[in-house]
Design a protein around this motif. Sequence first.
Motif, short mmCIF file in Angstrom:
data_model
loop_
_atom_site.label_atom_id
_atom_site.label_comp_id
_atom_site.label_asym_id
_atom_site.label_seq_id
_atom_site.Cartn_x
_atom_site.Cartn_y
_atom_site.Cartn_z
N ILE A 215 0.85 -1.20 0.00
CA ILE A 215 0.00 0.00 0.00
C ILE A 215 0.89 1.25 0.00
N ILE A 216 0.68 2.08 -1.02
CA ILE A 216 1.50 3.29 -1.17
C ILE A 216 0.57 4.50 -1.29
N PRO A 217 0.60 5.41 -0.31
CA PRO A 217 -0.20 6.63 -0.48
C PRO A 217 0.42 7.52 -1.55
N ALA A 218 -0.42 8.05 -2.44
CA ALA A 218 0.06 8.99 -3.46
C ALA A 218 -0.35 10.39 -3.06
N PRO A 219 0.45 11.41 -3.30
CA PRO A 219 1.72 11.41 -4.01
C PRO A 219 2.82 10.65 -3.26
N TYR A 220 3.61 9.89 -4.03
CA TYR A 220 4.69 9.10 -3.43
C TYR A 220 5.99 9.41 -4.17
N ILE B 176 -2.99 4.53 -3.12
CA ILE B 176 -4.14 5.18 -2.48
C ILE B 176 -3.97 6.68 -2.60
N GLU B 177 -4.90 7.30 -3.29
CA GLU B 177 -4.78 8.76 -3.47
C GLU B 177 -5.08 9.50 -2.18
N THR B 178 -4.20 10.42 -1.83
CA THR B 178 -4.50 11.31 -0.70
C THR B 178 -4.58 12.72 -1.28
N PRO B 179 -5.79 13.26 -1.39
CA PRO B 179 -5.95 14.53 -2.10
C PRO B 179 -5.36 15.71 -1.32
#
Length: 396
Positions: free
Chosen positions: A120-125, A143-146
């Motif tokens: 699991i990688i939160p984006a932006p990465y 996983i997008e983090t806005p």
Amino acid sequence: MPLALAERSNLIAPSATLMMAAEAKRLKAEGIAVLDFALGEPDFPTPDNIQEAARRAMQSGQTHYTPPAGIPELRQALADLYTKRHGLPTQAAQTVISNGAKHSIHNALMAVCGPGDEVIIPAPYWVSYSDLVKLTGATPIIIETPESSGFKLTPEQFSAAVTPRSKLLMINSPSNPTGVVYSRGELEALADAVLKTQVGVLSDEIYEQLTYNGEQPTCFATLRPALAERTITISGVSKTYAMTGWRIGWAIAPLAVAKFMGDLQSQETSNPCSVSQWAALEAINGPQDSVVAMKEQFTKRRAYVLERIAALPNVTCIPPGGAFYAFMNVSAHFGRTLGGKVVTNSTEFCLTALASAHVALVMGAAFGAEGYARLSFATDMRTLEKGFDALERFLG
Ligand code: PMP
Ligand code: GLU
């Protein structure tokens, strides 16, 4: 018949940060005055005491193979550093020195991930995370983090992403590219969500010493006692000590993981450069005044950059709490003609900015976040001034 590449060759693309930096360098070689904000590497020289330690190491014959996981002196220094300064009880055997933190991340992923696993990688990465995961055969779950949530992964988002295949969560605070620093409370909440699952954590803390405005870094593995046995902490000397070329990074890992990473290095690279390891030892144990001085400069540049971004038409940016990047939202310019071309995404934006304004940025797309352009302020003030003048003309 030409020699066919392995299937693996389809898994990765060249690093976009390095690609943009190379493109800027190519234009510079043609005599074009490129204003280069592509690469996240301090422009300062490596401090004298560290250079001197390297000279001493060479002169005293430290020019041979070392143990694969690193010289005992540096491993012990790291064990002491994490035990005393970070509050993470660490044995030397849990430390592995590699050829830069990028290599540490690669070897850590090789140790714990394989086909069928999800990471699991939160984006932006940071640009290399997803490709390094793919190289192991595992699948990155982005996983997008806005921007509206401050580019931060919430415990709810994490829990919703977990499946029986989830192996690892990758977190990076302070973050490249956003500069976001999670608060201790936010990380504790994430830690509690992680501890309800079987998922391990790779915490990339390479920008830990570069925080601004009272923001504090957190060593994730210390947050709950049960985390140490499932967390791999990554850091290194590249950013803090302006030592990008020396290639020294490290992992602090559970014993079995550290043992495998050392064994992997024994087959793969033998050891990180002997002279660089002695230099890194001086970096960690020697006087820290150069770190303070460099941070002062970064703090001034950050303030200047934020002031200039605020004056750019229709560009916004969450003020970075750490690292040395401004992650600018440039999406309001998509659909416009800039430098004679219609620009529709972050890649076109950055390529046009480079070709027509001679300003090198890195496209948000490379960090899994369309709509943004990353500017590194690990660059001298004069270049920053000229760069923002050029950006103003480009967007005006
Ligand atoms: N992690 C992050 C978040 C980075 O920005 C970088 C940049 N180089 C690295 C790891 C790797 O650092 P290095 O290999 O130079 O030690
Ligand atoms: N981490 C830096 C950056 O993001 C250096 C380049 C790289 O290692 O990819 O620009």
